[in-house]
Design an enzyme around this catalytic site. Structure first.
Site, short mmCIF file in Angstrom:
data_model
loop_
_atom_site.label_atom_id
_atom_site.label_comp_id
_atom_site.label_asym_id
_atom_site.label_seq_id
_atom_site.Cartn_x
_atom_site.Cartn_y
_atom_site.Cartn_z
N SER A 38 23.65 -10.93 -3.89
CA SER A 38 22.80 -11.99 -3.30
C SER A 38 21.47 -11.48 -2.78
O SER A 38 20.89 -12.07 -1.88
CB SER A 38 23.56 -12.68 -2.16
N SER A 107 29.38 -7.30 -4.29
CA SER A 107 28.93 -7.72 -2.97
C SER A 107 29.26 -9.20 -2.73
O SER A 107 30.43 -9.58 -2.67
CB SER A 107 27.43 -7.42 -2.83
N PHE A 108 28.26 -10.05 -2.58
CA PHE A 108 28.45 -11.50 -2.54
C PHE A 108 29.33 -11.95 -3.70
O PHE A 108 30.25 -12.76 -3.54
CB PHE A 108 27.05 -12.12 -2.60
N ASP A 228 26.95 3.16 1.87
CA ASP A 228 26.51 1.76 1.82
C ASP A 228 26.08 1.30 3.22
O ASP A 228 26.87 1.33 4.15
CB ASP A 228 27.66 0.89 1.29
N HIS A 256 24.49 0.91 -1.74
CA HIS A 256 25.06 -0.39 -2.13
C HIS A 256 24.93 -0.66 -3.63
O HIS A 256 25.45 -1.66 -4.10
CB HIS A 256 24.35 -1.49 -1.33
#
Length: 287
Positions: A38, A107-108, A228, A256
């Site tokens: 995102s 992630s998202f 991260d 990340h």
């Protein structure tokens, strides 16, 4: 830079749960759905461009821009949220005639993939969660900066420094390209509408219930970068602990951007994990 060159982020278009969706569909074999993160100006291609060429050697790789991101539709008054994005992902599988697929979420996108697997377990064979949300955690300064991004070249450069452990990946050209992506017409407006302050509520909104996660039946690979600064490494340990059939892989000297900082290793790891299922549990052919 040749401004007349085709935009690699633009691919195919299909209606998925009523959302006009830009998606990449490459390779042949068992389908794997890649769901992006995102970050501001993100698209499926920007997220997965380094690993799609490797994964498509053995698999059919499908990578959509989720609603409000990239070149998919940004409907006026659209209620961005977990329910809508999961509907879109399932709608894409339906539109493509895919009964069951492997999922890879970043992630998202990991939170979306996890929620899809919980709500529609029959649609998922194996699950890969990379730098994933989806469990409760305290909003990090890094994620707050990502979701609170206000467009400027220095702000984008600062974000890229947060994303990557290896600062050699973060040059002025990449910052300029990502900044320009973030200010395309409509991009920042939809992005700002998704995660307004206070932002802890959006972390919570993307989380699934512990009891549901503990019932996830799928073989799951949890991947995380040790350094991260956006999503805490503790998330990976929580997911690996709660999901009964999970395994955990942590990359050292990695932020990340696992799929970018360790692209070849990531593609091999994911490819091998999914190949186990291909040998043991072949998927039905698409309609």
């Amino acid at each position: 830079m040749n401004d007349t060159a085709p935009n690699p982020e633009l691919a195919r278009t299909i209606a998925a749960a009523g959302i006009r969706t830009n998606y990449h569909d490459v390779g042949q074999g068992d389908p794997v759905l890649l769901i992006h993160g995102s970050g501001p100006g993100v698209s499926a291609w920007a997220n997965w461009r380094l690993v799609m060429p490797q994964l498509e050697q053995q698999r059919r790789v499908i990578a959509p821009d989720m609603a409000g991101f990239g070149y998919s539709e940004r409907p006026s008054g659209f209620a961005y949220g977990l329910d809508a994005w999961v509907r879109q992902a399932v709608g894409l599988l339906d539109a493509l005639g895919i009964a069951r697929a492997d999922l890879v979420g970043n992630s998202f996108g990991g939170g979306l993939a996890l929620a899809l697997a919980i709500r529609h377990p029959e649609r998922v064979r194996r699950l890969v969660l990379m730098g994933s949300v989806g469990v409760p955690f305290a909003l990090t300064p890094g994620l707050d900066a990502v979701w609170g991004y206000e467009p400027s070249l220095p702000a984008m450069r600062a974000l890229l420094d947060i994303f990557a452990f290896d600062r050699a990946l973060v040059n002025d050209e990449l910052a300029r390209l990502r900044y320009e992506a973030s200010i395309r017409p409509g991009f920042h407006e939809s992005f700002a509408a998704m995660f307004p302050a206070p932002r802890q509520r959006w972390v919570d909104a993307l989380a699934s219930r512990e009891q549901d996660i503990r019932r996830v039946p799928h073989e799951t690979l949890v991947i995380h970068g040790r350094e991260d600064r956006v999503i805490p490494l503790a998330n990976a340990h929580t997911l690996a602990d709660w999901i009964p059939r999970a395994q955990l892989h942590v990359y050292g000297r990695c932020g990340h951007w696992t799929q970018i900082e360790h692209a070849a290793r990531f593609a091999r790891l994911v490819g091998d994990f999914l190949a186990e299922a291909a040998a043991d549990e072949p998927l039905p052919l698409a309609d």
